[in-house]
Each structure stands twice: as C-alpha cells, then as structure tokens.
Design a protein around this motif. Structure first.
Motif, PDB file in Angstrom:
ATOM      1  N   ARG A  32       0.962  -1.143  -0.114  1.00 35.91           N
ATOM      2  CA  ARG A  32      -0.029  -0.008  -0.041  1.00 35.91           C
ATOM      3  C   ARG A  32       0.857   1.233  -0.120  1.00 35.91           C
ATOM      4  O   ARG A  32       1.753   1.241   0.710  1.00 35.91           O
ATOM      5  CB  ARG A  32      -0.885  -0.085   1.269  1.00 35.91           C
ATOM      6  N   MET A  33       0.472   2.279  -0.781  1.00 37.32           N
ATOM      7  CA  MET A  33       1.362   3.353  -0.902  1.00 37.32           C
ATOM      8  C   MET A  33       0.545   4.706  -0.336  1.00 37.32           C
ATOM      9  O   MET A  33      -0.495   4.777  -0.415  1.00 37.32           O
ATOM     10  CB  MET A  33       1.718   3.547  -2.593  1.00 37.32           C
ATOM     11  N   GLY A  34       1.467   5.525   0.137  1.00 41.41           N
ATOM     12  CA  GLY A  34       1.104   6.852   0.566  1.00 41.41           C
ATOM     13  C   GLY A  34       1.641   7.821   0.256  1.00 41.41           C
ATOM     14  O   GLY A  34       3.159   7.806   0.204  1.00 41.41           O
ATOM     15  N   TRP A  35       1.446   9.274   0.501  1.00 39.93           N
ATOM     16  CA  TRP A  35       2.048  10.543   0.292  1.00 39.93           C
ATOM     17  C   TRP A  35       1.904  11.021   1.655  1.00 39.93           C
ATOM     18  O   TRP A  35       0.829  11.122   1.847  1.00 39.93           O
ATOM     19  CB  TRP A  35       1.696  11.021  -0.999  1.00 39.93           C
ATOM     20  N   PHE A  36       2.934  11.746   2.221  1.00 38.80           N
ATOM     21  CA  PHE A  36       2.999  12.483   3.328  1.00 38.80           C
ATOM     22  C   PHE A  36       3.567  14.006   2.854  1.00 38.80           C
ATOM     23  O   PHE A  36       4.269  13.948   2.048  1.00 38.80           O
ATOM     24  CB  PHE A  36       3.511  11.814   4.272  1.00 38.80           C
ATOM     25  N   ARG A  37       3.475  14.795   3.797  1.00 36.55           N
ATOM     26  CA  ARG A  37       4.121  16.068   3.686  1.00 36.55           C
ATOM     27  C   ARG A  37       4.662  16.746   4.630  1.00 36.55           C
ATOM     28  O   ARG A  37       4.037  16.376   5.752  1.00 36.55           O
ATOM     29  CB  ARG A  37       3.372  17.036   2.548  1.00 36.55           C
ATOM     30  N   GLN A  38       5.807  17.619   4.787  1.00 33.13           N
ATOM     31  CA  GLN A  38       6.188  18.269   5.930  1.00 33.13           C
ATOM     32  C   GLN A  38       6.503  19.595   5.545  1.00 33.13           C
ATOM     33  O   GLN A  38       7.440  19.776   4.876  1.00 33.13           O
ATOM     34  CB  GLN A  38       7.460  17.322   6.555  1.00 33.13           C
ATOM     35  N   ALA A  39       6.137  20.497   6.181  1.00 37.29           N
ATOM     36  CA  ALA A  39       6.102  22.055   6.236  1.00 37.29           C
ATOM     37  C   ALA A  39       7.094  22.430   7.136  1.00 37.29           C
ATOM     38  O   ALA A  39       7.171  21.873   8.141  1.00 37.29           O
ATOM     39  CB  ALA A  39       4.800  22.761   6.329  1.00 37.29           C
ATOM     40  N   PRO A  40       7.993  23.384   7.057  1.00 33.93           N
ATOM     41  CA  PRO A  40       8.942  23.887   7.897  1.00 33.93           C
ATOM     42  C   PRO A  40       8.337  24.167   9.374  1.00 33.93           C
ATOM     43  O   PRO A  40       7.240  24.670   9.364  1.00 33.93           O
ATOM     44  CB  PRO A  40       9.429  25.192   7.307  1.00 33.93           C
ATOM     45  N   GLY A  41       8.786  23.534  10.170  1.00 30.29           N
ATOM     46  CA  GLY A  41       8.455  23.705  11.690  1.00 30.29           C
ATOM     47  C   GLY A  41       7.167  22.930  11.903  1.00 30.29           C
ATOM     48  O   GLY A  41       6.729  23.267  13.049  1.00 30.29           O
ATOM     49  N   LYS A  42       6.799  22.054  10.926  1.00 37.44           N
ATOM     50  CA  LYS A  42       5.526  21.527  11.507  1.00 37.44           C
ATOM     51  C   LYS A  42       5.839  19.702  11.113  1.00 37.44           C
ATOM     52  O   LYS A  42       6.932  19.296  10.594  1.00 37.44           O
ATOM     53  CB  LYS A  42       4.318  21.578  10.256  1.00 37.44           C
ATOM     54  N   GLU A  43       5.045  18.975  11.953  1.00 34.65           N
ATOM     55  CA  GLU A  43       4.987  17.502  12.020  1.00 34.65           C
ATOM     56  C   GLU A  43       4.712  17.075  10.476  1.00 34.65           C
ATOM     57  O   GLU A  43       4.030  17.624   9.733  1.00 34.65           O
ATOM     58  CB  GLU A  43       3.696  17.141  12.833  1.00 34.65           C
ATOM     59  N   ARG A  44       5.298  15.843  10.071  1.00 34.62           N
ATOM     60  CA  ARG A  44       4.729  15.065   8.709  1.00 34.62           C
ATOM     61  C   ARG A  44       3.616  14.810   9.164  1.00 34.62           C
ATOM     62  O   ARG A  44       3.138  14.060   9.846  1.00 34.62           O
ATOM     63  CB  ARG A  44       5.574  14.207   8.644  1.00 34.62           C
ATOM     64  N   GLU A  45       2.724  15.063   7.863  1.00 41.37           N
ATOM     65  CA  GLU A  45       1.379  14.759   7.956  1.00 41.37           C
ATOM     66  C   GLU A  45       0.840  13.881   6.668  1.00 41.37           C
ATOM     67  O   GLU A  45       1.468  13.951   5.628  1.00 41.37           O
ATOM     68  CB  GLU A  45       0.415  16.088   7.873  1.00 41.37           C
ATOM     69  N   PHE A  46      -0.161  13.257   6.901  1.00 41.55           N
ATOM     70  CA  PHE A  46      -0.701  12.315   5.660  1.00 41.55           C
ATOM     71  C   PHE A  46      -1.324  13.014   4.613  1.00 41.55           C
ATOM     72  O   PHE A  46      -2.115  14.162   5.015  1.00 41.55           O
ATOM     73  CB  PHE A  46      -1.786  11.323   6.491  1.00 41.55           C
ATOM     74  N   VAL A  47      -1.083  12.620   3.446  1.00 45.68           N
ATOM     75  CA  VAL A  47      -1.906  13.488   2.296  1.00 45.68           C
ATOM     76  C   VAL A  47      -2.817  12.452   1.779  1.00 45.68           C
ATOM     77  O   VAL A  47      -4.009  12.863   1.506  1.00 45.68           O
ATOM     78  CB  VAL A  47      -0.679  13.966   1.552  1.00 45.68           C
ATOM     79  N   ALA A  48      -2.235  11.406   1.216  1.00 50.04           N
ATOM     80  CA  ALA A  48      -2.961  10.277   0.613  1.00 50.04           C
ATOM     81  C   ALA A  48      -2.524   9.076   0.471  1.00 50.04           C
ATOM     82  O   ALA A  48      -1.364   8.770   0.776  1.00 50.04           O
ATOM     83  CB  ALA A  48      -3.150  11.018  -1.146  1.00 50.04           C
TER      84      ALA A  48
END
Length: 123
Positions: A32-48
């Motif tokens: 199963r594959m996923g995408w996450f993202r992490q903005a500066p100063g923030k936690e890595r978060e689930f995208v899709a």
C-alpha cells in the motif's frame, strides 16, 4: 523497497504539479502506498494513500477534491496529481510504502520512505 520521489518544483497558486515515486527492490504490488508532507516547523502529515490494486484511495480533508493518488503496478510507480495548489500546500512531499493490511493514515504505519521532493506554491 527503495523509493525515489520526483516532480516537485515551484508553481503559482492555482497551478498543478504531478509527483512520481518509483519503487524498486521488492514486489511493488505487495505494498500500500502513501504520500505525506512536511512543512517547515510542522509535523509530517498524511496526504493520500492507495491500496495495492489501486481501486481504493484515501485523502486528508485538506486535499480532497484537489489531489489524486494513482499507481501503475506495471511501472512500479505511484503518482500524486496536485491541482488548484495553495500556498499552504508548500512542503516537502514524501512517498511511503507499507505491507500493513489495515489502513492507518499515520506516519508510523509506513515502514519505507523516499527522500522527499520540495513543492513550493507562491501566492
């Protein structure tokens, strides 16, 4: 499984980008594959995320209706089509893989990660 993400860049608000993540080393269709993202100063978060066969997808509320995840098991690649981009979408985007049968939109549920690709959306 080894993952290499690509396709990031600089785009104006309202624009589109398509991220790709190429997998190697193991049977891609087992993951199963996923995408996450992490903005500066923030936690890595689930995208899709997308299941192994590609017929079930999951999205964070913040991207529903704008982003589309898909996969091509013949090419060992997962994609993230991002439309109507907003400045708040600016982040480093990571692809991830898991063999877990139960979907959880959490960083700890994915065991393999790519190196990340930067997406910057200007206003």
């Amino acid at each position: 499984v080894q993952l290499v993400a690509s396709g990031g860049g600089l785009v104006q608000a309202g624009g589109s980008l398509r991220l790709s993540c190429a997998a190697s080393g193991r049977t891609f269709s087992n993951y199963r594959m996923g995408w996450f993202r992490q903005a500066p100063g923030k936690e890595r978060e689930f995208v899709a995320a997308i299941n192994r066969s590609g017929d079930s997808t999951y999205y964070a509320d913040s991207v529903k209706g704008r982003f589309t995840i898909s996969r091509d098991n013949a090419k060992n690649t997962v994609y993230l089509q991002m439309n109507s981009l907003k400045p708040e979408d600016t982040a480093v985007y990571y692809c991830a893989a898991t063999t877990n049968l139960v979907f959880r939109p959490e960083r700890t549920a994915f065991g393999s990660w790519g190196q990340g690709t930067q997406v910057t959306v200007s206003s």
